[in-house]
Design an enzyme around this catalytic site. Structure first.
Site, mmCIF file in Angstrom:
data_model
loop_
_atom_site.group_PDB
_atom_site.id
_atom_site.type_symbol
_atom_site.label_atom_id
_atom_site.label_comp_id
_atom_site.label_asym_id
_atom_site.label_seq_id
_atom_site.Cartn_x
_atom_site.Cartn_y
_atom_site.Cartn_z
ATOM 1 C CG HIS A 115 -1.926 1.110 1.306
ATOM 2 N ND1 HIS A 115 -3.343 1.231 1.189
ATOM 3 C CD2 HIS A 115 -1.501 2.474 1.748
ATOM 4 C CE1 HIS A 115 -3.726 2.426 1.239
ATOM 5 N NE2 HIS A 115 -2.687 3.334 1.777
ATOM 6 C CD GLU A 116 1.476 3.648 3.803
ATOM 7 O OE1 GLU A 116 1.653 4.735 3.108
ATOM 8 O OE2 GLU A 116 0.396 3.428 4.492
ATOM 9 C CG HIS A 142 0.280 6.246 -0.683
ATOM 10 N ND1 HIS A 142 -0.904 7.030 -1.658
ATOM 11 C CD2 HIS A 142 -0.302 5.371 0.275
ATOM 12 C CE1 HIS A 142 -1.987 6.687 -0.665
ATOM 13 N NE2 HIS A 142 -1.736 5.756 0.367
ATOM 14 C CG HIS A 177 0.396 8.806 -6.963
ATOM 15 N ND1 HIS A 177 -0.611 9.178 -6.247
ATOM 16 C CD2 HIS A 177 0.130 9.292 -8.288
ATOM 17 C CE1 HIS A 177 -1.403 9.796 -7.204
ATOM 18 N NE2 HIS A 177 -0.814 10.075 -8.129
HETATM 19 ZN ZN LIG Z 1 -3.006 5.168 1.891
#
Ligand SMILES: [Zn+2]
Length: 705
Positions: free
Chosen positions: A497-498, A501, A504
């Site tokens: 998940h991290e 990010h 991104h």
């Molecule tokens: Zn998040």
């Protein structure tokens, strides 16, 4: 455990610019945060040279520089145009963005008492700086001049979007307010900045203030060896005999899952669920009331009925009504399954000797047992296959497979803690893309949870493409004396998940800072992160990455199958929990009259619709709900669920076209990751998917269809 935080700064569209040549006095040359260029690889932050005493003078100096940059825009003799006003504004305040970014990132990841006090001092200074800019009538006049002649400027789409954003940003930051309302705006924004910091500070102190010292071996009943060993080491670190359980997740979570001593589970659960509550030294109840009332006043200054209305008009969702309907619809879809989950668990507990109604402190314990019975799967079975170093390598390799990028450890890069690692990220052809810091383990100086943030943003100017410095901070299971760090499946998912990010941020390819990387709508920002989580449930990936840390053997196929099958386990109650948080957030920010009631009562009423266990008096989520009271998710928590619709729908393309399909990944990179907030989120989504998102993929994935 899934969350992302940004620095709690209200500097609006203003972040980082090129360092201007200027004369230095002696103090400046000895303060590493005051020099123009860091003598480090890739201009990385010289963490090893930074002391607490450097921050305040560096911030003051950076504010001076920022003000001069703003003055230069205002005093420009040329008529206002896109370059000399909008771009110049996007560039203004680089030094301040850099210095305050370092400070606030470390306040979350590696703080100390002095920094916490300094945060209270810095917050009003920074808010005032931001307000001085956003309420500057001369400056706004120039922005408006450019905005009014937009049609004749021949701007490309990103430029037009930046212009709109800047103009709206000014209006939403008070530029059109007059008279007493302007003072009120300043006052409210200053207070809100300080209250949020206090909220987080209280949460951290409260969490660190509790520990359960266990001295009897019988109190360890049910705990797997890895939990016992970690608890013994925690005790040793504190100079105690026996074992210590803390409220940090790697300690608390497994204890609740495995301890057979029901009284202890209750005691520790109650300690966790009553944090920052009435009887605490670090009570957050008063802060909550103050924060929601100030936010209401803030929204009303702009003519909105509630803070949610003020916030949501800018989001993908567009309105509070859309969000409330969305949450209600999902609740309708989830609650029957959630209630079924609860009923089933109660029956299972009864069959296994429980002669009581299940309470919150029983849920995790019996769920683990039921899951184990049904799928023959548990943490102990899985953890040996997820050694942290191996998972890290696998996740970095996955980014390599998808996007062709590589990661090279660079030990020359200064770090803020010995546990942190730094990597240089490169394109397949060797082009430098940015820096990635990884910070894995819990410590008393770190906030709970996991998040990604940046020390430097990506942007382009005449001197080239300035690449970002991204950091991922987690609270994973620590190594013990006998074992390396072995992750639970949930921790692997959190890492993905991290890291999503992180991608991104790292793959950002924007012209302007204000649009780079994760600078997107809060209800879109979880798409890249949650998309990556999907890989954890793909056999094709798990079979490559899960390797026993001692034997190197691949995880048996049967276990992989069970992990995947168990993915839908209790999906109803899991969904109900996320929805209850989203609804609580919306309720707090939908008030239209100042709140004067009891915080716990308020929350209890809101959560009643989605709760499946008996309510325990005195427990509450709001007092430690940092996302919404201290982390930028106010009227935004629903974004996790909102983005689930997007990520399930987007990942369906990966599943159809091949989860490692480079073309699919490239399309995701070009249309979504690299674009940041340089255009409307829906435009990016449709460019990737070929149509607007549909909810079917989510319902199917969650087993709700
Ligand atoms: Zn998040």
């Amino acid at each position: 455990m899934k969350n992302i935080k940004w620095t709690v700064l209200a500097i609006g569209v203003l972040l980082l610019t090129s360092c201007k040549e200027k004369k230095m006095d002696k103090q400046e040359t000895t303060n590493p945060l005051m020099v123009c260029e860091f003598n480090t690889p890739h201009e990385s932050i010289p963490f090893d040279k930074i002391e607490n005493a450097h921050y305040l003078p560096a911030v003051n100096k950076a504010i001076e520089i920022g003000k001069a940059e703003i003055d230069a825009i205002i005093n420009n003799k040329e008529e206002a145009n896109f370059e000399n006003t909008i771009v110049a504004l996007d560039n203004a305040g680089e030094q301040l963005g850099l210095v305050s970014g370092i400070f606030f990132n470390l306040l979350s990841a590696e703080n100390n008492e002095e920094m916490q006090m300094l945060a209270q001092e810095l917050s009003p200074i920074l808010t005032a700086y931001s307000n001085d800019i956003m309420l500057n009538t001369e400056l706004f006049k120039r922005v408006k001049t450019v905005y009014n002649k937009k049609a004749e400027l021949n701007l490309n789409p990103e430029q037009a979007f930046l212009l709109d954003d800047t103009y709206r940003g000014f209006i939403r930051s008070g530029a059109l307010l007059v008279g007493a309302d302007r003072d009120k705006y300043r006052d409210i924004s200053t207070k809100l900045g300080q209250l949020s910091l206090k909220f987080n500070e209280n949460s951290l102190k409260e969490m660190n203030g509790y520990s359960k010292h266990i001295t009897k071996e019988s109190d360890l009943a049910g705990l797997p060896e890895f939990v016992i060993e970690a608890a013994a080491e925690e005790a040793k670190e504190r100079g105690l005999e026996g074992w210590v359980i803390t409220l940090q997740y790697p300690s608390y979570g497994p204890f609740m899952k495995y301890s057979e001593v029901r009284e202890l589970r209750e005691e520790i659960y109650m300690a966790s669920a009553t944090q920052c509550n009435d009887n605490s030294d670090f009570n957050n109840l008063g802060l909550i009331t103050e924060i929601v009332n100030l936010r209401l006043e803030f929204a009303q200054l702009f003519g909105y009925k509630s803070y949610a209305d003020y916030v949501l008009v800018e989001r993908m969702s567009g309105s509070a009504k859309t969000v409330n309907d969305f949450l209600a619809d999902l609740a309708t879809a989830s609650m029957p399954k959630a209630k079924e989950d609860a009923k089933e668990l109660q029956e299972f507990a009864n069959e296994n000797g429980a002669d009581f109604q299940l309470m919150a402190w029983d849920w995790s314990f019996y769920s683990e047992k039921l899951k184990n019975e049904r799928y023959s799967i548990n943490d102990e079975m899985v953890k040996p296959y997820f050694q942290l170093e191996n998972v890290e390598k696998s996740i970095l390799d996955l980014a390599g497979t998808l996007y062709g990028i590589t990661f090279e450890r660079n030990t020359e890069i200064p770090l803020y803690h010995k546990d942190v690692k730094a990597y240089e990220v490169k394109e397949a052809d060797g082009t430098y893309l940015g820096l990635l810091y990884l910070d894995y383990f819990p410590r008393a100086t770190k906030q709970s949870g996991a998040w990604m943030t940046s020390f430097r943003s990506q942007y382009k100017d005449a001197s080239g493409d300035h690449r970002p410095h991204v950091t991922i901070v987690c609270n994973f299971s620590k190594p013990t004396e006998s074992k390396p760090s072995l992750l639970t499946f949930m921790e692997v998912t959190t890492f993905l998940h991290e890291f999503g990010h992180g991608l991104h941020g790292m793959l950002s390819n924007c012209d302007y800072k204000g649009q780079a990387g994760t600078s997107v709508s809060r209800d879109f920002v979880e798409l890249p992160s949650q998309l990556m989580e999907n890989f954890a449930e793909e056999k094709e990936w798990l079979s490559i990455i899960a390797k026993h840390y001692q034997t190197g053997e691949a995880m048996p196929e049967a276990i992989i199958d069970r992990i995947i099958k168990s993915g839908k386990f209790q999906s109803g109650s899991g969904s109900a929990r996320q929805l209850s948080l989203g609804m609580t957030d919306m309720a707090w920010h939908s008030i239209t009259e100042p709140f004067t009631g009891n915080v716990l009562e308020f929350e209890k009423n809101v959560m009643a619709a989605t709760s499946i266990l008996p309510k325990v008096e005195e427990t509450a989520t709001s007092p430690t709900f940092g996302h919404i009271f201290a982390g930028g998710y106010a009227a935004g928590y629903y974004g996790y669920k909102w983005a689930e619709v997007l990520d399930a729908d987007a990942f369906a393309s990966f599943k159809e076209e091949g989860i490692f399909n480079k073309e699919t990944a490239q399309r995701f990179r070009i249309e979504i990751l690299s674009r940041g907030g340089s255009r409307k989120e829906m435009v990016s989504y449709v460019a990737f998917k070929g149509r607007k998102p549909e909810i079917d993929a989510l319902l199917e994935r969650s087993g709700l269809k």
